[in-house]
Scaffold this motif. Structure first.
Motif, PDB file in Angstrom:
ATOM      1  N   TYR A 128       0.858  -1.183   0.000  1.00 32.24           N
ATOM      2  CA  TYR A 128       0.000   0.000   0.000  1.00 32.24           C
ATOM      3  C   TYR A 128       0.892   1.229   0.000  1.00 32.24           C
ATOM      4  O   TYR A 128       1.892   1.272   0.724  1.00 32.24           O
ATOM      5  CB  TYR A 128      -0.907   0.015   1.238  1.00 32.24           C
ATOM      6  N   GLY A 129       0.544   2.228  -0.813  1.00 36.13           N
ATOM      7  CA  GLY A 129       1.321   3.453  -0.817  1.00 36.13           C
ATOM      8  C   GLY A 129       0.563   4.594  -1.465  1.00 36.13           C
ATOM      9  O   GLY A 129       0.022   4.443  -2.563  1.00 36.13           O
ATOM     10  N   LYS A 130       0.511   5.715  -0.764  1.00 41.07           N
ATOM     11  CA  LYS A 130      -0.142   6.908  -1.287  1.00 41.07           C
ATOM     12  C   LYS A 130       0.771   8.119  -1.053  1.00 41.07           C
ATOM     13  O   LYS A 130       1.387   8.245   0.002  1.00 41.07           O
ATOM     14  CB  LYS A 130      -1.487   7.158  -0.592  1.00 41.07           C
ATOM     15  N   GLN A 131       0.812   8.973  -2.051  1.00 42.25           N
ATOM     16  CA  GLN A 131       1.477  10.263  -1.920  1.00 42.25           C
ATOM     17  C   GLN A 131       0.407  11.348  -1.942  1.00 42.25           C
ATOM     18  O   GLN A 131      -0.421  11.400  -2.845  1.00 42.25           O
ATOM     19  CB  GLN A 131       2.474  10.503  -3.045  1.00 42.25           C
ATOM     20  N   GLN A 132       0.419  12.192  -0.918  1.00 44.46           N
ATOM     21  CA  GLN A 132      -0.529  13.290  -0.851  1.00 44.46           C
ATOM     22  C   GLN A 132       0.204  14.602  -1.124  1.00 44.46           C
ATOM     23  O   GLN A 132       1.170  14.938  -0.425  1.00 44.46           O
ATOM     24  CB  GLN A 132      -1.197  13.357   0.514  1.00 44.46           C
ATOM     25  N   ILE A 133      -0.237  15.335  -2.122  1.00 44.64           N
ATOM     26  CA  ILE A 133       0.325  16.646  -2.443  1.00 44.64           C
ATOM     27  C   ILE A 133      -0.820  17.653  -2.436  1.00 44.64           C
ATOM     28  O   ILE A 133      -1.675  17.638  -3.330  1.00 44.64           O
ATOM     29  CB  ILE A 133       1.035  16.657  -3.802  1.00 44.64           C
ATOM     30  N   ASP A 134      -0.833  18.497  -1.397  1.00 46.10           N
ATOM     31  CA  ASP A 134      -1.853  19.552  -1.286  1.00 46.10           C
ATOM     32  C   ASP A 134      -3.268  19.024  -1.492  1.00 46.10           C
ATOM     33  O   ASP A 134      -4.078  19.591  -2.230  1.00 46.10           O
ATOM     34  CB  ASP A 134      -1.578  20.675  -2.296  1.00 46.10           C
ATOM     35  N   GLY A 135      -3.587  17.892  -0.850  1.00 42.43           N
ATOM     36  CA  GLY A 135      -4.933  17.351  -0.905  1.00 42.43           C
ATOM     37  C   GLY A 135      -5.216  16.411  -2.058  1.00 42.43           C
ATOM     38  O   GLY A 135      -6.284  15.810  -2.116  1.00 42.43           O
ATOM     39  N   THR A 136      -4.267  16.251  -2.980  1.00 41.90           N
ATOM     40  CA  THR A 136      -4.416  15.316  -4.093  1.00 41.90           C
ATOM     41  C   THR A 136      -3.581  14.068  -3.822  1.00 41.90           C
ATOM     42  O   THR A 136      -2.424  14.173  -3.404  1.00 41.90           O
ATOM     43  CB  THR A 136      -3.969  15.955  -5.422  1.00 41.90           C
ATOM     44  N   TYR A 137      -4.173  12.882  -4.076  1.00 42.79           N
ATOM     45  CA  TYR A 137      -3.503  11.623  -3.768  1.00 42.79           C
ATOM     46  C   TYR A 137      -3.025  10.929  -5.047  1.00 42.79           C
ATOM     47  O   TYR A 137      -3.717  10.928  -6.062  1.00 42.79           O
ATOM     48  CB  TYR A 137      -4.448  10.681  -3.010  1.00 42.79           C
ATOM     49  N   TYR A 138      -1.825  10.301  -4.950  1.00 46.73           N
ATOM     50  CA  TYR A 138      -1.257   9.540  -6.053  1.00 46.73           C
ATOM     51  C   TYR A 138      -0.828   8.170  -5.534  1.00 46.73           C
ATOM     52  O   TYR A 138      -0.354   8.035  -4.397  1.00 46.73           O
ATOM     53  CB  TYR A 138      -0.050  10.269  -6.642  1.00 46.73           C
ATOM     54  N   ASP A 139      -0.988   7.155  -6.378  1.00 48.03           N
ATOM     55  CA  ASP A 139      -0.629   5.794  -6.002  1.00 48.03           C
ATOM     56  C   ASP A 139       0.883   5.593  -6.119  1.00 48.03           C
ATOM     57  O   ASP A 139       1.500   6.011  -7.095  1.00 48.03           O
ATOM     58  CB  ASP A 139      -1.359   4.796  -6.890  1.00 48.03           C
ATOM     59  N   LEU A 140       1.486   4.942  -5.090  1.00 50.13           N
ATOM     60  CA  LEU A 140       2.925   4.680  -5.089  1.00 50.13           C
ATOM     61  C   LEU A 140       3.271   3.219  -5.332  1.00 50.13           C
ATOM     62  O   LEU A 140       4.436   2.899  -5.562  1.00 50.13           O
ATOM     63  CB  LEU A 140       3.541   5.104  -3.743  1.00 50.13           C
ATOM     64  N   VAL A 141       2.278   2.342  -5.288  1.00 48.59           N
ATOM     65  CA  VAL A 141       2.555   0.905  -5.335  1.00 48.59           C
ATOM     66  C   VAL A 141       3.287   0.499  -6.606  1.00 48.59           C
ATOM     67  O   VAL A 141       4.152  -0.383  -6.593  1.00 48.59           O
ATOM     68  CB  VAL A 141       1.242   0.108  -5.181  1.00 48.59           C
ATOM     69  N   HIS A 142       2.967   1.141  -7.726  1.00 49.05           N
ATOM     70  CA  HIS A 142       3.567   0.753  -9.002  1.00 49.05           C
ATOM     71  C   HIS A 142       4.705   1.678  -9.428  1.00 49.05           C
ATOM     72  O   HIS A 142       5.211   1.556 -10.543  1.00 49.05           O
ATOM     73  CB  HIS A 142       2.486   0.696 -10.083  1.00 49.05           C
ATOM     74  N   GLN A 143       5.101   2.593  -8.546  1.00 49.01           N
ATOM     75  CA  GLN A 143       6.266   3.423  -8.827  1.00 49.01           C
ATOM     76  C   GLN A 143       7.526   2.610  -8.558  1.00 49.01           C
ATOM     77  O   GLN A 143       7.690   2.051  -7.475  1.00 49.01           O
ATOM     78  CB  GLN A 143       6.245   4.680  -7.956  1.00 49.01           C
ATOM     79  N   LYS A 144       8.437   2.547  -9.520  1.00 45.37           N
ATOM     80  CA  LYS A 144       9.570   1.621  -9.427  1.00 45.37           C
ATOM     81  C   LYS A 144      10.494   1.917  -8.252  1.00 45.37           C
ATOM     82  O   LYS A 144      11.120   0.994  -7.713  1.00 45.37           O
ATOM     83  CB  LYS A 144      10.364   1.635 -10.738  1.00 45.37           C
ATOM     84  N   GLU A 145      10.597   3.189  -7.835  1.00 45.98           N
ATOM     85  CA  GLU A 145      11.485   3.471  -6.707  1.00 45.98           C
ATOM     86  C   GLU A 145      10.887   2.991  -5.376  1.00 45.98           C
ATOM     87  O   GLU A 145      11.606   2.849  -4.380  1.00 45.98           O
ATOM     88  CB  GLU A 145      11.822   4.961  -6.634  1.00 45.98           C
ATOM     89  N   PHE A 146       9.566   2.711  -5.350  1.00 41.30           N
ATOM     90  CA  PHE A 146       8.923   2.190  -4.143  1.00 41.30           C
ATOM     91  C   PHE A 146       8.654   0.685  -4.239  1.00 41.30           C
ATOM     92  O   PHE A 146       8.671  -0.015  -3.220  1.00 41.30           O
ATOM     93  CB  PHE A 146       7.592   2.907  -3.897  1.00 41.30           C
ATOM     94  N   SER A 147       8.343   0.179  -5.420  1.00 39.39           N
ATOM     95  CA  SER A 147       7.926  -1.211  -5.571  1.00 39.39           C
ATOM     96  C   SER A 147       9.134  -2.150  -5.635  1.00 39.39           C
ATOM     97  O   SER A 147      10.279  -1.734  -5.499  1.00 39.39           O
ATOM     98  CB  SER A 147       7.080  -1.356  -6.836  1.00 39.39           C
ATOM     99  N   GLY A 148       8.853  -3.441  -5.866  1.00 40.77           N
ATOM    100  CA  GLY A 148       9.938  -4.424  -5.966  1.00 40.77           C
ATOM    101  C   GLY A 148      10.358  -4.966  -4.615  1.00 40.77           C
ATOM    102  O   GLY A 148       9.594  -4.967  -3.649  1.00 40.77           O
ATOM    103  N   ILE A 149      11.591  -5.421  -4.559  1.00 38.74           N
ATOM    104  CA  ILE A 149      12.126  -6.078  -3.368  1.00 38.74           C
ATOM    105  C   ILE A 149      13.036  -5.123  -2.597  1.00 38.74           C
ATOM    106  O   ILE A 149      13.989  -4.570  -3.150  1.00 38.74           O
ATOM    107  CB  ILE A 149      12.908  -7.352  -3.735  1.00 38.74           C
ATOM    108  N   TRP A 150      12.721  -4.991  -1.330  1.00 37.15           N
ATOM    109  CA  TRP A 150      13.555  -4.205  -0.414  1.00 37.15           C
ATOM    110  C   TRP A 150      14.276  -5.152   0.538  1.00 37.15           C
ATOM    111  O   TRP A 150      13.677  -6.091   1.060  1.00 37.15           O
ATOM    112  CB  TRP A 150      12.694  -3.245   0.397  1.00 37.15           C
ATOM    113  N   ILE A 151      15.571  -4.909   0.730  1.00 38.46           N
ATOM    114  CA  ILE A 151      16.361  -5.684   1.682  1.00 38.46           C
ATOM    115  C   ILE A 151      16.790  -4.759   2.817  1.00 38.46           C
ATOM    116  O   ILE A 151      17.298  -3.657   2.582  1.00 38.46           O
ATOM    117  CB  ILE A 151      17.611  -6.302   1.016  1.00 38.46           C
ATOM    118  N   GLY A 152      16.580  -5.227   4.035  1.00 36.85           N
ATOM    119  CA  GLY A 152      16.914  -4.422   5.204  1.00 36.85           C
ATOM    120  C   GLY A 152      17.844  -5.145   6.155  1.00 36.85           C
ATOM    121  O   GLY A 152      17.753  -6.359   6.333  1.00 36.85           O
ATOM    122  N   ALA A 153      18.756  -4.402   6.750  1.00 37.40           N
ATOM    123  CA  ALA A 153      19.638  -4.906   7.811  1.00 37.40           C
ATOM    124  C   ALA A 153      19.256  -4.214   9.107  1.00 37.40           C
ATOM    125  O   ALA A 153      19.027  -2.997   9.128  1.00 37.40           O
ATOM    126  CB  ALA A 153      21.096  -4.640   7.467  1.00 37.40           C
TER     127      ALA A 153
END
Length: 205
Positions: A128-153
């Motif tokens: 799930y991911g939403k970007q809010q800019i001045d009351g307008t919402y945009y989906d982040l789930v399919h944005q490549k910098e947010f989606s895919g595989i994240w590895i954490g240490a």
């Protein structure tokens, strides 16, 4: 997906004969994003955001009484806020993941209280991911910098206290660094999280 992680955890830890624990943890995340655009310029407008975290898992002692191993699944909110002279914005995200951890106990023979260090690796993906800019919402789930595989240490310090006829209560302070290993675009995103975690531990054999 959660069911598959859970069944894998049961199989892995039931194959050993030592005392095991089931734990449930809830936490508050304080996340700082690092963003670099296609011109390799970093943004100084992003500020830390707070979110919640939920984790379910097993721990299983090693033959060496100081060490134990854990496997868990988690749902994390990694949020951020930001602004420029012209607008304000925020990111609200949720990531589903699985983690493996190694614990070191300083007082393995203590019946009441223990102090532990742990380190781990986790893999997660945005659900799930939403970007809010001045009351307008945009989906982040399919944005490549947010989606895919994240590895954490991660690295953490834990205080664990026994409550008779219940199990154990724990308090953790963790630091987590996450990188997106599947993003091939010129826009890059990473984030670090400080986490304060409250846990409930139940012996299961």
């Amino acid at each position: 997906m959660i069911k598959n992680y859970f069944l894998f955890a049961i199989f892995l830890f039931s194959s050993k004969g030592f005392s095991q624990e089931l734990y449930v943890k809830t936490a508050k995340n304080f996340t700082k994003y690092n963003y670099t655009n296609e011109f390799l310029q970093s943004s100084s407008n992003l500020q830390s955001g707070s979110g919640n975290s939920y984790e379910l898992g097993f721990t299983n002692p090693d033959e060496n009484e100081h060490f134990s191993y854990g496997l868990g699944i988690s749902l994390n909110e990694y949020n951020a806020i930001g602004s420029t002279s012209a607008s304000s914005y925020r990111w609200d995200t949720q990531y589903l993941g699985a983690a493996a951890k190694i614990y070191y106990s300083f007082l393995p023979d203590s019946k009441n209280i223990d102090f532990l260090l742990n380190c781990g690796l986790n893999g997660s993906t945005i659900i799930y991911g939403k970007q809010q800019i001045d009351g307008t919402y945009y989906d982040l789930v399919h944005q490549k910098e947010f989606s895919g595989i994240w590895i954490g240490a991660s690295a953490a310090f834990q205080v664990k206290y026994q409550i008779e006829s219940f199990g154990y209560l724990s308090l953790d302070y963790s630091v987590i660094q996450n990188l997106n290993v599947s993003n091939t675009t010129k826009e890059k995103l990473s984030f670090s999280t400080q986490q304060i975690q409250l846990g409930f531990h139940f012996p299961i054999n």
